[in-house]
Design a protein around this motif. Structure first.
Motif, PDB file in Angstrom:
ATOM      1  N   TYR A 163       3.540  -1.309  26.184  1.00  0.00           N
ATOM      2  CA  TYR A 163       4.525  -2.449  26.668  1.00  0.00           C
ATOM      3  C   TYR A 163       4.391  -2.059  28.381  1.00  0.00           C
ATOM      4  N   VAL A 214       2.235   2.878  24.393  1.00  0.00           N
ATOM      5  CA  VAL A 214       3.307   3.407  23.219  1.00  0.00           C
ATOM      6  C   VAL A 214       2.548   3.814  21.929  1.00  0.00           C
ATOM      7  N   ARG A 220      11.319  10.233  14.595  1.00  0.00           N
ATOM      8  CA  ARG A 220      12.786  10.028  15.567  1.00  0.00           C
ATOM      9  C   ARG A 220      13.067   8.615  16.336  1.00  0.00           C
ATOM     10  N   ASN A 221      14.020   8.571  16.924  1.00  0.00           N
ATOM     11  CA  ASN A 221      14.095   7.258  17.772  1.00  0.00           C
ATOM     12  C   ASN A 221      13.293   7.616  18.994  1.00  0.00           C
ATOM     13  N   GLY A 222      12.287   6.339  19.072  1.00  0.00           N
ATOM     14  CA  GLY A 222      11.426   6.265  20.380  1.00  0.00           C
ATOM     15  C   GLY A 222      10.218   6.608  20.000  1.00  0.00           C
ATOM     16  N   ALA A 223       9.913   7.188  18.726  1.00  0.00           N
ATOM     17  CA  ALA A 223       8.464   7.635  18.299  1.00  0.00           C
ATOM     18  C   ALA A 223       7.314   6.430  18.329  1.00  0.00           C
ATOM     19  N   GLY A 224       7.804   5.271  17.984  1.00  0.00           N
ATOM     20  CA  GLY A 224       6.893   4.221  18.180  1.00  0.00           C
ATOM     21  C   GLY A 224       6.977   3.501  16.707  1.00  0.00           C
ATOM     22  N   LYS A 225       7.795   3.789  15.785  1.00  0.00           N
ATOM     23  CA  LYS A 225       7.763   3.144  14.492  1.00  0.00           C
ATOM     24  C   LYS A 225       7.944   1.531  14.555  1.00  0.00           C
ATOM     25  N   THR A 226       8.921   1.107  15.496  1.00  0.00           N
ATOM     26  CA  THR A 226       9.333  -0.260  15.218  1.00  0.00           C
ATOM     27  C   THR A 226       8.017  -0.868  16.116  1.00  0.00           C
ATOM     28  N   THR A 227       7.335  -0.332  16.906  1.00  0.00           N
ATOM     29  CA  THR A 227       6.214  -0.917  17.641  1.00  0.00           C
ATOM     30  C   THR A 227       5.000  -0.917  16.651  1.00  0.00           C
ATOM     31  N   GLN A 269      14.282  -4.701  11.872  1.00  0.00           N
ATOM     32  CA  GLN A 269      15.578  -3.379  12.084  1.00  0.00           C
ATOM     33  C   GLN A 269      16.671  -4.271  12.709  1.00  0.00           C
TER      34      GLN A 269
HETATM   35  N1  LIG Z   1      10.157  -4.074  24.631  1.00  0.00           N
HETATM   36  C1  LIG Z   1      10.027  -3.133  24.817  1.00  0.00           C
HETATM   37  N2  LIG Z   1       9.712  -2.713  26.240  1.00  0.00           N
HETATM   38  C2  LIG Z   1       9.336  -1.643  26.973  1.00  0.00           C
HETATM   39  N3  LIG Z   1       9.470  -0.121  26.315  1.00  0.00           N
HETATM   40  C3  LIG Z   1       9.971  -0.472  24.880  1.00  0.00           C
HETATM   41  C4  LIG Z   1       9.813  -1.887  24.218  1.00  0.00           C
HETATM   42  N4  LIG Z   1      10.334  -1.460  22.806  1.00  0.00           N
HETATM   43  C5  LIG Z   1      10.293  -0.169  22.822  1.00  0.00           C
HETATM   44  N5  LIG Z   1       9.911   0.516  24.035  1.00  0.00           N
HETATM   45  C6  LIG Z   1       9.600   2.012  24.109  1.00  0.00           C
HETATM   46  O1  LIG Z   1       8.432   2.133  23.382  1.00  0.00           O
HETATM   47  C7  LIG Z   1       8.642   3.597  22.744  1.00  0.00           C
HETATM   48  C8  LIG Z   1       8.628   3.346  21.030  1.00  0.00           C
HETATM   49  O2  LIG Z   1       9.650   2.415  20.856  1.00  0.00           O
HETATM   50  P1  LIG Z   1       9.925   2.050  19.101  1.00  0.00           P
HETATM   51  O3  LIG Z   1       8.501   1.576  18.825  1.00  0.00           O
HETATM   52  O4  LIG Z   1      11.218   1.331  19.285  1.00  0.00           O
HETATM   53  O5  LIG Z   1      10.196   3.496  18.418  1.00  0.00           O
HETATM   54  P2  LIG Z   1      11.053   3.617  17.053  1.00  0.00           P
HETATM   55  O6  LIG Z   1      11.033   2.587  16.356  1.00  0.00           O
HETATM   56  O7  LIG Z   1      10.296   4.633  16.715  1.00  0.00           O
HETATM   57  O8  LIG Z   1      12.711   3.982  17.563  1.00  0.00           O
HETATM   58  C9  LIG Z   1      10.116   3.994  23.465  1.00  0.00           C
HETATM   59  O9  LIG Z   1       9.625   4.932  24.251  1.00  0.00           O
HETATM   60  C10 LIG Z   1      10.541   2.503  23.800  1.00  0.00           C
HETATM   61  O10 LIG Z   1      11.543   2.971  24.824  1.00  0.00           O
END
Ligand SMILES: Nc1ncnc2c1ncn2[C@@H]1O[C@H](COP(=O)(O)OP(=O)(O)O)[C@@H](O)[C@H]1O
Ligand SMILES: [Mg+2]
Length: 229
Positions: A12, A17, A36-43, A84
């Motif tokens: 990002y 990430v 955990r939260n912020g691990a990068g799962k959704t990305t 999500q």
């Molecule tokens: N749209 C975005 N812009 C900038 N940073 C992002 C964005 N979405 C997620 N992040 C950052 O990328 C990292 C991974 O996020 P995410 O993939 O959502 O993790 P998870 O799903 O495991 O909680 C986190 O540090 C989050 O803050």
């Protein structure tokens, strides 16, 4: 091999990430990604389904590289996402939510109603009028009506009461038995271990554990360090 993700990197802006994610899902296999939260799962999910463009790496579906292809192309090739937060359209009825993106195939509205007996009564209601549990049912049914070979679910248990998480587990077990491959992103360890044969654990954009569900269950160090269990 159904899904073969190799050395995926995503950013990002300047924030690195995903730092080389590799994971595989075989035909008809159920695989979980924990972290955990912020691990990068959704990305990771977003990079697989075409919502985030990876800067490097491959996303192969039955051999075809989909990395960087737009989401509608990935969707057409058989990957369906339960996002999500469900993302049920609030202003559409449940029927419209379900049929808007449906494809003809093995999964019909009738079959979805057999899996989720609550759906028929919900069909005329607007998305905005649904409870969290009802939204989750609609989001899963909507993905199934795309007739996927791979169903990707991003934290489906989030915000659900324990009894509904239990029902979700039963549904995912049924789906696994029906032959659809599943990539389940979760923070709920018990649900992931119930549904998945193999698991990956992510931390800070990397895979820090991969193995059989039983191997994770028996690894207190990984459970403690990366999942806080
Ligand atoms: N749209 C975005 N812009 C900038 N940073 C992002 C964005 N979405 C997620 N992040 C950052 O990328 C990292 C991974 O996020 P995410 O993939 O959502 O993790 P998870 O799903 O495991 O909680 C986190 O540090 C989050 O803050
Ligand atoms: Mg997430």
């Amino acid at each position: 091999m159904l899904l073969d993700v190799r050395e995926l990197h995503a950013y990002y802006a300047d924030s690195h990430v995903l730092q080389g994610i590799s994971l595989q899902v075989h035909e008809q296999e159920a695989v979980a990604v924990l972290g955990r939260n912020g691990a990068g799962k959704t990305t990771t999910v977003a990079a697989i389904v075409g919502l985030v463009r990876p800067r490097q790496g491959a996303v192969r579906l039955r051999g075809a590289d989909l990395a960087g292809r737009p989401a509608h192309v990935v969707a057409r090739s058989g990957v369906a996402l339960v996002p999500q937060g469900r993302r049920v359209f609030p202003d559409l009825t449940v029927r419209e939510n379900l049929l808007l993106t449906a494809r003809t195939g093995a999964w019909t509205l009738e079959r979805a109603c057999e899996l989720f007996p609550a759906i028929p009564a919900l069909l005329p209601r607007r998305g905005a009028a649904l409870s969290g549990g009802e939204q989750q049912i609609v989001a899963i049914a909507r993905a199934l009506l795309r007739d996927p070979t791979l169903l990707v679910l991003d934290e489906p248990s989030e915000g659900l009461a324990p009894q509904l998480v239990e029902q979700l587990g039963a549904v995912l077990e049924q789906l696994r038995a029906s032959g659809v491959a599943i990539l389940l992103v979760e923070q709920n360890l018990a649900l992931a271990l119930r549904v998945a044969e193999r698991v990956y654990v992510m931390n800070k954009g990397r895979i820090v554990f991969e193995g059989k569900a039983d191997a994770l269950r028996d690894d207190p160090a990984v459970l403690h360090q990366y999942l806080g269990v």
